[in-house]
Scaffold this motif. Structure first.
Motif, PDB file in Angstrom:
ATOM      1  N   UNK A 118       6.059   7.581  -4.293  1.00 53.79           N
ATOM      2  CA  UNK A 118       6.427   7.153  -2.937  1.00 53.79           C
ATOM      3  C   UNK A 118       5.441   7.696  -1.904  1.00 53.79           C
ATOM      4  N   UNK A 119       5.201   6.901  -0.882  1.00 52.73           N
ATOM      5  CA  UNK A 119       4.297   7.295   0.203  1.00 52.73           C
ATOM      6  C   UNK A 119       4.909   8.454   0.987  1.00 52.73           C
ATOM      7  N   UNK A 120       4.332   9.647   0.848  1.00 50.77           N
ATOM      8  CA  UNK A 120       4.750  10.769   1.702  1.00 50.77           C
ATOM      9  C   UNK A 120       4.131  10.583   3.084  1.00 50.77           C
ATOM     10  N   UNK A 121       2.906  10.115   3.098  1.00 54.40           N
ATOM     11  CA  UNK A 121       2.226   9.778   4.363  1.00 54.40           C
ATOM     12  C   UNK A 121       1.212   8.686   4.077  1.00 54.40           C
ATOM     13  N   UNK A 122       1.295   7.584   4.813  1.00 55.50           N
ATOM     14  CA  UNK A 122       0.284   6.535   4.651  1.00 55.50           C
ATOM     15  C   UNK A 122      -0.792   6.711   5.721  1.00 55.50           C
ATOM     16  N   UNK A 123      -1.719   5.736   5.808  1.00 62.16           N
ATOM     17  CA  UNK A 123      -2.848   5.883   6.742  1.00 62.16           C
ATOM     18  C   UNK A 123      -2.399   6.070   8.199  1.00 62.16           C
ATOM     19  N   UNK A 124      -1.227   5.545   8.551  1.00 62.40           N
ATOM     20  CA  UNK A 124      -0.763   5.635   9.948  1.00 62.40           C
ATOM     21  C   UNK A 124      -0.362   7.061  10.345  1.00 62.40           C
ATOM     22  N   UNK A 125      -0.318   7.978   9.370  1.00 67.74           N
ATOM     23  CA  UNK A 125      -0.126   9.391   9.677  1.00 67.74           C
ATOM     24  C   UNK A 125       1.318   9.844   9.822  1.00 67.74           C
ATOM     25  N   UNK A 126       2.275   8.933   9.676  1.00 68.12           N
ATOM     26  CA  UNK A 126       3.674   9.307   9.841  1.00 68.12           C
ATOM     27  C   UNK A 126       4.210   9.943   8.554  1.00 68.12           C
ATOM     28  N   UNK A 127       4.762  11.148   8.672  1.00 67.82           N
ATOM     29  CA  UNK A 127       5.217  11.869   7.480  1.00 67.82           C
ATOM     30  C   UNK A 127       6.682  11.572   7.184  1.00 67.82           C
ATOM     31  N   UNK A 128       6.963  11.326   5.919  1.00 65.96           N
ATOM     32  CA  UNK A 128       8.315  10.920   5.516  1.00 65.96           C
ATOM     33  C   UNK A 128       9.179  12.095   5.077  1.00 65.96           C
ATOM     34  N   UNK A 129       8.730  13.325   5.406  1.00 62.98           N
ATOM     35  CA  UNK A 129       9.553  14.497   5.102  1.00 62.98           C
ATOM     36  C   UNK A 129       9.535  15.411   6.319  1.00 62.98           C
ATOM     37  N   UNK A 130      10.280  16.507   6.239  1.00 68.49           N
ATOM     38  CA  UNK A 130      10.363  17.426   7.375  1.00 68.49           C
ATOM     39  C   UNK A 130       9.156  18.367   7.347  1.00 68.49           C
ATOM     40  N   UNK A 166       2.405   9.622  -3.162  1.00 66.45           N
ATOM     41  CA  UNK A 166       1.190   8.999  -2.634  1.00 66.45           C
ATOM     42  C   UNK A 166       0.880   9.731  -1.349  1.00 66.45           C
ATOM     43  N   UNK A 167      -0.384  10.068  -1.114  1.00 61.84           N
ATOM     44  CA  UNK A 167      -0.725  10.739   0.141  1.00 61.84           C
ATOM     45  C   UNK A 167      -2.079  10.265   0.645  1.00 61.84           C
ATOM     46  N   UNK A 168      -2.106   9.845   1.900  1.00 66.22           N
ATOM     47  CA  UNK A 168      -3.358   9.327   2.466  1.00 66.22           C
ATOM     48  C   UNK A 168      -4.212  10.456   3.026  1.00 66.22           C
ATOM     49  N   UNK A 169      -5.470  10.464   2.614  1.00 63.32           N
ATOM     50  CA  UNK A 169      -6.438  11.429   3.164  1.00 63.32           C
ATOM     51  C   UNK A 169      -6.812  10.978   4.581  1.00 63.32           C
ATOM     52  N   UNK A 170      -7.121   9.716   4.705  1.00 63.39           N
ATOM     53  CA  UNK A 170      -7.398   9.143   6.034  1.00 63.39           C
ATOM     54  C   UNK A 170      -6.118   9.198   6.882  1.00 63.39           C
ATOM     55  N   UNK A 207      -0.013  13.274  -8.070  1.00 59.05           N
ATOM     56  CA  UNK A 207      -0.428  13.106  -6.678  1.00 59.05           C
ATOM     57  C   UNK A 207      -1.402  11.953  -6.632  1.00 59.05           C
ATOM     58  N   UNK A 208      -1.020  10.955  -5.858  1.00 57.56           N
ATOM     59  CA  UNK A 208      -1.753   9.684  -5.816  1.00 57.56           C
ATOM     60  C   UNK A 208      -2.431   9.583  -4.450  1.00 57.56           C
ATOM     61  N   UNK A 209      -3.675  10.031  -4.405  1.00 59.32           N
ATOM     62  CA  UNK A 209      -4.392  10.013  -3.119  1.00 59.32           C
ATOM     63  C   UNK A 209      -4.920   8.627  -2.819  1.00 59.32           C
ATOM     64  N   UNK A 210      -5.211   8.406  -1.529  1.00 57.95           N
ATOM     65  CA  UNK A 210      -5.778   7.128  -1.079  1.00 57.95           C
ATOM     66  C   UNK A 210      -6.481   7.385   0.256  1.00 57.95           C
ATOM     67  N   UNK A 211      -7.231   6.392   0.713  1.00 57.91           N
ATOM     68  CA  UNK A 211      -7.911   6.532   2.004  1.00 57.91           C
ATOM     69  C   UNK A 211      -9.067   7.510   1.942  1.00 57.91           C
ATOM     70  N   UNK A 239      -4.886  11.238  -9.234  1.00 52.57           N
ATOM     71  CA  UNK A 239      -5.691  10.024  -9.419  1.00 52.57           C
ATOM     72  C   UNK A 239      -7.132  10.237  -8.949  1.00 52.57           C
ATOM     73  N   UNK A 240      -7.972   9.266  -9.261  1.00 53.10           N
ATOM     74  CA  UNK A 240      -9.401   9.456  -8.968  1.00 53.10           C
ATOM     75  C   UNK A 240      -9.758   9.226  -7.494  1.00 53.10           C
ATOM     76  N   UNK A 241      -8.749   8.866  -6.674  1.00 55.13           N
ATOM     77  CA  UNK A 241      -9.062   8.713  -5.252  1.00 55.13           C
ATOM     78  C   UNK A 241      -9.027  10.054  -4.524  1.00 55.13           C
ATOM     79  N   UNK A 242      -8.860  11.130  -5.267  1.00 56.93           N
ATOM     80  CA  UNK A 242      -8.958  12.463  -4.673  1.00 56.93           C
ATOM     81  C   UNK A 242     -10.404  12.712  -4.240  1.00 56.93           C
ATOM     82  N   UNK A 243     -11.351  12.098  -4.953  1.00 54.31           N
ATOM     83  CA  UNK A 243     -12.774  12.279  -4.618  1.00 54.31           C
ATOM     84  C   UNK A 243     -13.441  10.942  -4.347  1.00 54.31           C
ATOM     85  N   UNK A 244     -14.725  10.878  -4.595  1.00 52.58           N
ATOM     86  CA  UNK A 244     -15.463   9.656  -4.255  1.00 52.58           C
ATOM     87  C   UNK A 244     -15.842   8.854  -5.488  1.00 52.58           C
ATOM     88  N   UNK A 245     -15.144   9.111  -6.590  1.00 53.09           N
ATOM     89  CA  UNK A 245     -15.544   8.522  -7.865  1.00 53.09           C
ATOM     90  C   UNK A 245     -15.351   7.028  -7.999  1.00 53.09           C
TER      91      UNK A 245
END
Ligand code: H79
Length: 446
Positions: A118-130, A166-170, A207-211, A239-245
């Motif tokens: 589940x998206x803990x935070x997507x690119x829009x920066x809104x966090x789904x937890x406290x 899922x967590x967005x770096x961007x 941990x499923x990174x993106x952005x 996942x491999x989106x943690x880096x630039x691979x």
């Protein structure tokens, strides 16, 4: 001894005893193949997971100022160029009173899914937890004011399914991520947030990174983050989106030194097998985040065939749902998931924990998997063209009992070198399921 000297000695003593020197970070980037394989075993066996894209983009749900915004729903802030001060109010409106963690987890379980991302935070920066380092989160910013990740983590534990984030770096919202103070954003926001997620919600599977494609992010930062996460949860998979691979949307790595445990083809299926673990993520319609007007649903037939195709090629299938701002998984998704679950109840043997064959397919309408003990080959048939099928790539063991999953009857068969294996099919009226039929053969690959 002079009083001042005594004080300085005491100060040094106290400082060294109680200093918060960070524990040395362990390096997880060079574990052995065996260690990696052991850590990833549950994930390889699981094969099928639920992706959940849920955030305040489900409030506009694809519409801005009365206009339908093209593209994926969770990107609306970017696509429609919505300024932060106009986007934030969606967070003030976000009140998913229909959210029911137990129901969501049950939907995933009944679909035969073994993990939830589940998206803990997507690119829009809104966090789904406290989050303690942000006020822009579901508890502090929204009328709903409840930590939905907490509820989900408890429910996942109860129902025995693995929770992943899922967590967005961007981040399009945090000032430091956008005003050139990237290092500050990384050290004082991104990492503290991840620490909260990895210490407050029990064991997290993936941990499923993106952005990660933005120019500020580097492979070195990715490797550092990989170790940061593993030091908090040593068994986690990343996942491999943690880096630039990754390369483009096809998602596999350009070289073997890149950080990350698996490749991430997005909206596509690899054309063949790969030695590097991979997971294909896909939407059920054309958006990840909920859009009222997207009704372009894939059929259950397509989804089940995708699952069979992916698994035969050694991959995992991460299938998305985009819940509404009321907290409901769209009915069209629930219906399709139910069909997949019904299919898996009969045919799960040919999907979970299976091994790959050297030749994963025969023609366009047969895929193969092997039972974990190597005894059976499962032929997954996308079509039953006649009263019998003939296959060339499997040699049955002498006296092999060949059956279709879901039926108790032995199927008549014949094998000879020239023709291959001919199996008589059951009556169409007695077929145990739809779309893909599994024939289990005790035998070996030719
Ligand atoms: O969370 C969902 C989407 O919002 C996010 N990933 C899934 C799981 C996402 N999908 N597509 N995009 C983001 C669009 C981004 C495309 C590109 Fe690129 C970014 C094109 C160029 C930069 C990534 C890096 C693809 C090619 C290079």
């Amino acid at each position: 001894m002079k009083k001042s000297l005594l004080i300085s000695i005491l100060t040094v003593l106290i400082a060294t005893t109680f200093s918060c020197k960070p524990k040395p970070q362990k390096d997880y980037l060079h574990e052995t193949q065996e260690q990696t394989a052991e850590r990833m075993q549950w994930w390889h066996d699981a094969r099928f997971g639920m992706f959940i894209h849920w955030g305040i983009y489900s409030v506009p749900a694809g519409v801005y100022k009365g206009e339908d915004i093209p593209g994926i729903g969770e990107w609306i802030m970017n696509t429609a160029k919505i300024p932060i001060e106009e986007y934030e109010p969606y967070g003030r409106e976000f009140n998913p009173v229909g959210f029911n963690a137990a129901q969501w987890v049950k939907i995933a379980k009944d679909a035969g899914m073994k993990y939830i991302v589940i998206t803990s935070k997507h690119h829009d920066g809104f966090s789904m937890w406290d989050s303690k380092v942000s006020k822009y989160d579901i508890v502090d910013f929204s009328p709903y004011s409840k930590d939905v990740l907490k509820a989900l983590s408890e429910e996942c534990r109860k129902q025995g399914i693995t929770l992943c984030f899922y967590h967005s770096i961007m981040d399009w919202h945090h000032p430091d991520a956008n005003a050139g103070n990237w290092a500050k954003y990384r050290e004082e926001y991104l990492k503290p947030q991840l620490k909260e997620l990895l210490t407050g919600y029990g064991k997290i599977g993936v941990l499923w990174f993106d952005g990660e494609w933005i120019k500020e992010w580097t492979e070195d930062q990715g490797k550092d983050l990989y170790n940061f996460v593993r030091n908090l949860q040593p068994d986690i998979i990343i996942n491999n989106r943690v880096g630039k691979g990754r390369q483009g949307m096809q998602g596999m790595n350009k070289d073997s030194t890149a950080a990350g445990d698996f490749g991430t083809p997005e909206q596509e299926i690899l054309s063949t097998t790969s030695p590097f673990p991979w997971e294909s993520c896909m939407t059920m319609n054309d958006t990840w985040g909920y859009k009222t007007k997207d009704t372009n649903w894939k059929s259950a037939e397509v989804l089940i065939r995708n699952l069979a195709d992916i698994v035969s090629k050694g991959g995992n299938f991460l299938l998305n749902v985009g819940p509404t701002s009321e907290g409901r998984i769209p009915e069209a998704s629930v219906e399709r998931l139910k069909e997949m679950g019904d299919w898996l109840k009969i045919n799960g043997d040919a999907i979970y924990a299976v091994k790959q064959l050297k030749n994963y397919k025969e023609g366009d309408s047969i895929r193969y998997t092997m039972s974990p003990d190597g005894k059976y080959i499962n032929a997954l048939l996308f079509a039953i063209p006649g009263k019998q099928i003939t296959i060339k790539q499997v040699k049955p063991a002498e006296g092999s009992v060949i059956r279709m999953s879901g039926l108790d009857t032995d199927l008549k068969w014949n094998w000879d070198e020239a023709t291959g294996l001919t199996i008589e099919m059951p009556d169409t009226a007695t077929l145990p399921c739809k779309y893909v039929w599994v024939v289990k053969i005790e035998g070996t690959e030719i």
